[in-house]
Design an enzyme around this catalytic site. Structure first.
Site, mmCIF file in Angstrom:
data_model
loop_
_atom_site.group_PDB
_atom_site.id
_atom_site.type_symbol
_atom_site.label_atom_id
_atom_site.label_comp_id
_atom_site.label_asym_id
_atom_site.label_seq_id
_atom_site.Cartn_x
_atom_site.Cartn_y
_atom_site.Cartn_z
ATOM 1 N N ARG A 104 0.883 -1.179 0.000
ATOM 2 C CA ARG A 104 0.000 0.000 0.000
ATOM 3 C C ARG A 104 0.918 1.226 0.000
ATOM 4 N NH1 ARG A 104 -5.351 1.383 3.471
ATOM 5 N NH2 ARG A 104 -6.112 -0.003 1.846
ATOM 6 N N HIS A 131 -7.334 0.709 -6.429
ATOM 7 C CA HIS A 131 -7.555 -0.156 -5.256
ATOM 8 C C HIS A 131 -8.221 -1.451 -5.757
ATOM 9 C CE1 HIS A 131 -7.834 -1.357 -1.240
ATOM 10 N NE2 HIS A 131 -8.696 -0.505 -0.742
ATOM 11 N N GLN A 134 -10.203 -4.038 -3.506
ATOM 12 C CA GLN A 134 -11.485 -3.521 -3.029
ATOM 13 C C GLN A 134 -12.598 -3.816 -4.040
ATOM 14 O OE1 GLN A 134 -12.116 -1.745 0.006
ATOM 15 N NE2 GLN A 134 -14.157 -2.333 -0.638
ATOM 16 N N ASP A 220 -17.121 7.365 -1.674
ATOM 17 C CA ASP A 220 -15.912 7.211 -0.856
ATOM 18 C C ASP A 220 -15.625 8.573 -0.216
ATOM 19 O OD1 ASP A 220 -13.528 6.250 0.224
ATOM 20 O OD2 ASP A 220 -12.449 6.174 -1.685
ATOM 21 N N CYS A 260 -16.247 1.653 0.502
ATOM 22 C CA CYS A 260 -15.085 0.816 0.837
ATOM 23 C C CYS A 260 -14.704 0.914 2.300
ATOM 24 C CB CYS A 260 -13.911 1.170 -0.065
ATOM 25 S SG CYS A 260 -13.287 2.846 0.168
ATOM 26 N N ARG A 288 -13.598 -8.764 1.509
ATOM 27 C CA ARG A 288 -12.176 -8.533 1.225
ATOM 28 C C ARG A 288 -11.383 -9.800 1.583
ATOM 29 N NH1 ARG A 288 -10.063 -3.366 1.376
ATOM 30 N NH2 ARG A 288 -8.156 -4.425 0.728
HETATM 31 N N1 NVA Z 1 -9.898 6.577 -1.403
HETATM 32 C C1 NVA Z 1 -9.521 6.220 -0.062
HETATM 33 C C2 NVA Z 1 -9.744 4.759 0.163
HETATM 34 C C3 NVA Z 1 -9.380 4.259 1.534
HETATM 35 C C4 NVA Z 1 -9.566 2.771 1.673
HETATM 36 C C5 NVA Z 1 -8.062 6.585 0.164
HETATM 37 O O1 NVA Z 1 -7.253 6.369 -0.748
HETATM 38 O O2 NVA Z 1 -7.742 7.104 1.229
HETATM 39 N N1 CP Z 2 -11.221 -0.224 2.389
HETATM 40 C C1 CP Z 2 -9.963 -0.300 2.842
HETATM 41 O O1 CP Z 2 -9.011 -0.551 2.096
HETATM 42 O O2 CP Z 2 -9.838 -0.105 4.189
HETATM 43 P P1 CP Z 2 -8.490 0.121 4.997
HETATM 44 O O3 CP Z 2 -7.948 1.462 4.618
HETATM 45 O O4 CP Z 2 -8.901 0.047 6.432
HETATM 46 O O5 CP Z 2 -7.518 -0.967 4.643
#
Ligand code: NVA
Ligand code: CP
Length: 305
Positions: A104, A131, A134, A220, A260, A288
């Protein structure tokens, strides 16, 4: 044998995705009936996090353990990656000590550089652009609740972020339609989203128009990780892009609501919607685990006949 990575949604073919959904269903059933299934015994997953996470870390870590393997958590802050060790060097070393890596991070380019230098499969656990895990879970959840997604309409309300881009790739691959409504200045960028063209999505100025007749309404956070400096401005720009009951009322009567997570009630979605009858966000989060177990199995042992 060439290594298969999962860096964006369309790294897998349509057939591979439906294969994964079949496996995820089987793996989920085994798990729910307390049956031991250990295809990844002695295998190790390394998880590298440069951004915060609850679901992604938990689902990969527990998923790997449930498949008989183990998972190691690395945070860039307390590993040498945070002190400037080149991504290429880290990839060489980490991939000699593990069987699969999940990352990540910020730019997609970082994960691509890692994958180019890795001896083992690399999975995108979220980048600024995508992502993919997801959306595998989201579509699996849609199918569980409502059957095939092909030909259906998914309304995306809000920021054209990593999750939105991945939905758009999925629409191209699995042949459904996206209705996207973003404030001005936050529109979809076809190249950044990794799309062939705009044939599977339509943009709407008014979010209510995007939601009209949709089979799934999803949104989101207004400010994704890495964009915190823009938060104040975004709070104002996105104020009219909230999913509320009026919006769900114009969607198809079978419509589901997904997010998500983590969510901000009172910003991108009202409590009434996320905690209401259309919402499947807890199933979505749980899935997930199951789809990623299918993904790990596929990347490590291939198709199971
Ligand atoms: N769009 C959000 C998703 C978090 C799971 C982010 O990138 O912070
Ligand atoms: N939806 C998702 O990826 O959640 P986290 O940021 O908690 O991993």
């Amino acid at each position: 044998m060439s290594i298969k990575h999962y860096l964006q949604f369309n790294d897998l073919t349509k057939d591979e995705i439906y294969y994964l959904f079949d496996r995820a269903k089987w793996i989920k059933d085994q798990f729910k009936s307390y049956k031991k299934y250990w295809p990844l015994e002695d295998r190790t997953l390394v998880m590298i996090f440069e951004k915060a996470s609850t679901r992604t870390r938990l689902s990969f870590e527990s998923g790997m353990q449930q498949l008989g393997g183990s998972a190691i958590y690395l945070n860039t802050k307390d590993s040498q990656l945070g002190r400037g060790e080149p991504v290429e060097d880290a990839a060489q070393v980490i991939s000699r000590m593990s069987d699969v890596v999940m990352i990540r991070t910020y730019d997609q380019e970082i994960i691509e550089r890692f994958a180019e230098n890795s001896r083992v499969p690399v999975i995108n656990g979220l980048t600024n652009e995508y992502h993919p895990c997801q959306i595998l879970a989201d579509i699996f959840t849609y199918i569980e609740h409502r059957g095939p997604i092909e030909g259906k309409t998914v309304a995306w309300i809000g920021d054209s972020n990593n999750v939105c881009n991945t939905w758009l790739q999925a629409a191209e691959l699995l042949n459904f339609n996206m209705h996207v409504s973003t404030p001005k200045g936050y529109e979809v960028e076809i190249e950044r989203a990794g799309l062939y063209d705009d044939s599977h999505f339509e943009e709407f100025e008014n979010p209510m128009d995007a939601a009209k007749g949709a089979h799934l309404v999803t949104t989101d956070v207004w400010t994704s990780m890495g964009y915190e400096a823009e938060q104040k401005e975004r709070m104002m720009d996105f104020a009219d892009w909230q999913v509320d009951s009026d919006m769900m009322d114009v969607a198809d009567k079978s419509a589901l609501f997904m997010h998500c997570l983590p969510a901000h009630r009172g910003e991108e979605v009202t409590a009434e919607v996320i905690d209401g009858k259309h919402s499947v966000v807890w199933d979505e989060a749980e899935n997930r685990l199951h789809v990623q177990k299918a993904l790990l199995e596929y990347l490590l042992v291939g198709e199971v006949k």
